[in-house]
Design a protein around this motif. Structure first.
Motif, short mmCIF file in Angstrom:
data_model
loop_
_atom_site.label_atom_id
_atom_site.label_comp_id
_atom_site.label_asym_id
_atom_site.label_seq_id
_atom_site.Cartn_x
_atom_site.Cartn_y
_atom_site.Cartn_z
N PHE A 76 0.84 -1.19 0.00
CA PHE A 76 0.00 0.00 0.00
C PHE A 76 0.88 1.24 0.00
O PHE A 76 2.07 1.17 0.30
N LYS A 77 0.30 2.37 -0.34
CA LYS A 77 0.98 3.66 -0.21
C LYS A 77 -0.09 4.73 -0.10
O LYS A 77 -1.03 4.75 -0.90
N LYS A 78 0.06 5.59 0.87
CA LYS A 78 -0.90 6.67 1.08
C LYS A 78 -1.00 7.51 -0.19
O LYS A 78 0.00 7.85 -0.80
N PHE A 82 -4.78 2.28 -5.42
CA PHE A 82 -4.75 0.83 -5.57
C PHE A 82 -3.85 0.24 -4.49
O PHE A 82 -3.08 0.94 -3.86
N PHE A 83 -4.01 -1.05 -4.28
CA PHE A 83 -3.08 -1.78 -3.43
C PHE A 83 -2.93 -3.19 -4.00
O PHE A 83 -3.68 -3.61 -4.87
N PHE A 112 -4.37 -7.47 -7.57
CA PHE A 112 -4.35 -6.01 -7.72
C PHE A 112 -5.75 -5.51 -7.40
O PHE A 112 -6.72 -5.97 -8.00
N ILE A 113 -5.87 -4.59 -6.46
CA ILE A 113 -7.16 -4.05 -6.09
C ILE A 113 -7.17 -2.57 -6.44
O ILE A 113 -6.41 -1.77 -5.89
N ASP A 114 -8.02 -2.22 -7.42
CA ASP A 114 -8.18 -0.84 -7.85
C ASP A 114 -9.25 -0.21 -6.98
O ASP A 114 -10.39 -0.65 -6.95
N ASN A 115 -8.89 0.81 -6.27
CA ASN A 115 -9.78 1.44 -5.31
C ASN A 115 -10.05 2.89 -5.73
O ASN A 115 -10.17 3.77 -4.89
#
Length: 136
Positions: A76-78, A82-83, A112-115
């Motif tokens: 993750f990255k602020k 995505f994460f 891969f989760i596109d948020n």
């Protein structure tokens, strides 16, 4: 907010992991003595596609832990929309340094989760939706 999930190819996985760089590392060992969860921020990916990093040496003797175990990494990255979730087999490697041990994770599954936030409706559409929800 829309959430889309998909399996990643090795080349794309590497670029996404290098873009995020930070992860939570946790083991899913069946052993009584488990490594604690760690935040890792400096990862490398070797030629075989394995994820390599170091963690602080546990207080207990390294031999007390399983040397290979199922593990998860949540990258993750602020500020990123995505994460990446990785499942695999972690191997502990004693590099004889007093304070650190190396961990090599062989990737079994990646996701891969596109948020990305959904585009907001304009005021007319949202007003119409609000009115229809009140009356119907």
């Amino acid at each position: 907010m829309t959430t889309v999930s998909q399996e990643l190819e090795p080349g794309i996985l590497k670029s996404k992991i290098m873009e995020l760089r930070s992860a939570l590392f946790f083991t899913e060992s069946a052993s009584i003595l488990k490594l604690p969860t760690h935040i890792i921020s400096d990862v490398e990916i070797n030629e075989e596609g394995q994820i390599c990093f170091v963690i602080p040496r546990p207080i207990q003797a390294l031999e007390a832990f399983e040397q290979e175990m199922p593990a998860k990494l949540d990258f993750f990255k602020k500020g990123k929309d995505f994460f990446v979730k990785v499942e695999g087999k972690a191997q502990l490697i004693d590099n004889k340094e007093e304070k650190l041990i190396s961990v090599v994770v062989t990737v079994m599954k990646s996701e891969f989760i596109d948020n990305t936030p959904k585009p907001s409706q304009n005021w007319l559409q949202s007003s119409r939706s609000q009115l229809s929800s009140w009356f119907f």
